[in-house]
Design a protein around this motif. Structure first.
Motif, short mmCIF file in Angstrom:
data_model
loop_
_atom_site.label_atom_id
_atom_site.label_comp_id
_atom_site.label_asym_id
_atom_site.label_seq_id
_atom_site.Cartn_x
_atom_site.Cartn_y
_atom_site.Cartn_z
N LEU A 138 1.22 -0.70 0.20
CA LEU A 138 -0.04 0.07 -0.04
C LEU A 138 1.07 1.57 0.05
CD1 LEU A 138 -2.61 -0.90 2.66
CD2 LEU A 138 -3.36 -1.45 -0.10
N SER A 139 0.37 2.04 -0.98
CA SER A 139 0.91 3.17 -0.60
C SER A 139 0.85 4.04 0.37
CB SER A 139 0.73 3.90 -2.61
OG SER A 139 -0.67 4.51 -2.50
N ALA A 140 1.04 5.52 0.60
CA ALA A 140 0.59 6.08 1.62
C ALA A 140 -0.75 6.70 1.19
CB ALA A 140 2.09 7.57 1.64
N PHE A 141 -1.36 6.71 -0.10
CA PHE A 141 -2.50 6.84 -0.26
C PHE A 141 -3.22 5.86 0.05
CE2 PHE A 141 -6.04 6.19 -3.40
CZ PHE A 141 -6.77 7.37 -2.54
N GLY A 142 -3.21 4.86 -0.22
CA GLY A 142 -3.54 3.54 0.39
C GLY A 142 -3.67 3.45 2.13
N LEU A 143 -3.18 3.97 2.20
CA LEU A 143 -3.20 3.49 3.98
C LEU A 143 -4.03 4.71 4.26
CD1 LEU A 143 0.97 3.13 5.11
CD2 LEU A 143 -1.03 1.20 5.35
N ALA A 144 -4.02 5.74 3.85
CA ALA A 144 -5.17 6.88 4.06
C ALA A 144 -6.49 6.03 3.73
CB ALA A 144 -4.86 8.56 3.16
N VAL A 145 -6.86 5.60 3.13
CA VAL A 145 -7.56 4.85 2.40
C VAL A 145 -8.00 4.02 3.45
CG1 VAL A 145 -9.21 3.70 0.70
CG2 VAL A 145 -8.08 5.48 -0.08
N PHE A 146 -7.30 3.45 3.71
CA PHE A 146 -7.94 1.59 4.23
C PHE A 146 -7.96 2.70 5.68
CE2 PHE A 146 -6.86 -0.66 1.43
CZ PHE A 146 -7.16 -2.14 1.54
N THR A 147 -7.09 3.95 6.43
CA THR A 147 -7.58 3.88 7.56
C THR A 147 -9.10 5.00 7.61
OG1 THR A 147 -6.28 5.59 7.40
CG2 THR A 147 -4.74 3.91 8.14
N GLY A 148 -9.47 5.65 6.73
CA GLY A 148 -9.90 6.34 6.57
C GLY A 148 -9.41 7.56 6.28
N GLU A 149 -8.64 7.90 7.31
CA GLU A 149 -8.11 9.25 7.35
C GLU A 149 -8.41 10.72 6.71
OE1 GLU A 149 -6.53 10.61 9.99
OE2 GLU A 149 -7.75 8.93 11.16
N ASN A 150 -8.36 9.79 5.04
CA ASN A 150 -8.87 11.22 3.59
C ASN A 150 -9.99 10.86 3.35
OD1 ASN A 150 -8.29 8.71 2.89
ND2 ASN A 150 -7.23 9.39 1.24
N VAL A 151 -10.69 10.39 3.93
CA VAL A 151 -11.62 9.85 3.13
C VAL A 151 -13.34 10.68 3.31
CG1 VAL A 151 -14.24 8.31 3.12
CG2 VAL A 151 -11.40 7.12 3.15
N ASP A 152 -14.01 11.27 2.23
CA ASP A 152 -15.00 11.73 2.52
C ASP A 152 -15.91 11.01 2.80
OD1 ASP A 152 -17.20 13.84 2.34
OD2 ASP A 152 -15.87 14.76 0.60
N PHE A 153 -16.42 10.94 3.48
CA PHE A 153 -18.10 9.88 3.57
C PHE A 153 -18.86 10.29 3.61
CE2 PHE A 153 -14.77 8.47 6.59
CZ PHE A 153 -14.36 6.58 6.67
N HIS A 154 -18.85 11.54 3.20
CA HIS A 154 -20.66 12.41 2.36
C HIS A 154 -20.63 11.48 1.20
CE1 HIS A 154 -21.28 14.67 6.59
NE2 HIS A 154 -19.88 14.94 6.39
N ARG A 155 -19.42 11.05 0.46
CA ARG A 155 -19.61 11.57 -0.38
C ARG A 155 -19.40 9.60 -1.09
NH1 ARG A 155 -17.43 16.31 -3.96
NH2 ARG A 155 -18.44 17.89 -2.44
N LEU A 156 -19.57 8.97 -0.15
CA LEU A 156 -19.72 7.44 -0.46
C LEU A 156 -20.18 6.58 0.58
CD1 LEU A 156 -17.08 5.18 -0.11
CD2 LEU A 156 -17.33 5.21 2.42
#
Length: 334
Positions: A138-156
């Motif tokens: 996983l890239s840093a972006f991948g880790l951000a997605v897996f941890t939810g830290e960069n996820v906009d849950f209003h658009r998911l």
């Protein structure tokens, strides 16, 4: 044998608009059931990237991965790293227990369709079958997605956990039955690499791209002739359409099912099933043509009559996330 049943109320999380690159319509999520591998009863699953089977079972055994890969386009990127079976972390019983649990959780959801050879294709970007620790891929972006830290849950868009074997997507981009435990594993991996929570949050937002284009597209005034006419016919111009909405003024743009396709303020929503031809402009408001599925209001109900002089929003899409018209009109019944 697979039994297939279209589920209009679950008709859904994180769609990329695969149909934009294909002549085939976007395959709307649906439920299918197969005999359980235990020999007892059937296991039913929502065929979508966030659909799940009960913990301990694998999505690829019951879901239709070819459908999932059409919804979220698949392309092969060779995974890098994570191939050391002698990784010392795998000798740590605490780590091994958590890692095994995380892998089992991911195998239970549609996301696994692109990340295990069991699904019939090569794993792309990261591989659940890796002999080492797949998290290394996983890239840093991948880790951000897996941890939810960069996820906009209003658009998911996501399923209610009670309709998805308890798999929850409210805190991490990958559904899991224990969001805190799942997140903790990948936060630990970020910490091991020296990546902070702030750095994870600074990664580009997920989901983005086409989601942002559709969600943030401004609503304009309808051109003359567009909207609902006095005779009740709905007009949107020349585009063939698979999705038609009549909404209250100011209603948010719809995204994808199962939770963002019927924004509050929707008065009437119609979609065409994948096997049906798209609609042409001029259909009667509140009717359901052959091959159409009324999403709002419920199938057995009629939408509310439009009021003289009121402003409404017309939103029409050629296919999922492919906006054709997004405008407001004043209804004139005279």
């Amino acid at each position: 044998m697979v039994t297939t049943r279209l589920i209009s109320v679950l008709s859904f999380s994180g769609i990329l608009g695969a149909a934009a690159a294909s002549a085939a319509p976007y395959p709307y999520p649906f439920e299918s059931c197969r005999p359980s591998k235990t020999g007892k009863g059937h296991v039913c699953v929502q065929n979508y990237i966030a659909g799940a089977v009960s913990g301990g079972q694998e999505f690829v055994d019951y879901g239709q991965c070819e459908v999932v890969r059409e919804q979220r386009p698949y392309w092969f990127v060779p995974p890098k790293g994570g191939d050391d079976p002698n990784d010392p972390r795998l000798q740590d019983p605490v780590f091994k227990k958590e890692y095994s649990w995380v892998v089992a959780q991911i195998r239970s959801v549609g996301c696994s369709c692109c990340h295990t050879a069991k699904s019939g294709v090569k794993s792309t970007k990261w591989d659940l079958d890796s002999p080492g620790v797949f998290a290394d891929q996983l890239s840093a972006f991948g880790l951000a997605v897996f941890t939810g830290e960069n996820v906009d849950f209003h658009r998911l868009a996501r399923f209610d956990p009670k309709d998805n074997y308890g798999f929850d997507q409210s805190k991490t981009a990958v559904p899991t039955q224990d969001p805190e435990r799942f997140k903790a594993f990948f936060m630990a991996e970020a910490t091991r690499r020296g990546i902070t929570a702030d750095e994870l949050r600074a990664q580009r937002r997920f989901p983005g791209g086409i989601f942002d284009v559709v969600k943030d597209q401004p609503t304009t005034a309808c051109e003359p002739g567009l909207g609902v006419h006095a005779d009740g016919s709905v007009h949107w111009g020349q585009a063939a359409a698979r999705y038609v909405y009549i909404m209250k003024k100011g209603t948010e743009n719809p995204l994808g099912p199962p939770s963002l396709h019927r924004p509050e303020g929707t008065i009437w929503s119609l979609r065409m099933i994948s096997a049906a031809e798209p609609l042409v402009s001029g259909i009667p408001y509140g009717t359901r043509p052959m091959g159409g599925r009324q999403e709002v209001p419920a199938l057995d109900q009629k939408p509310e009559p439009l009021k003289q002089g009121e402003t409404y929003k017309l939103f029409v899409a050629k296919d999922m996330l492919q906006t054709a018209v997004n405008c407001e009109f004043v209804f004139n019944a005279d």
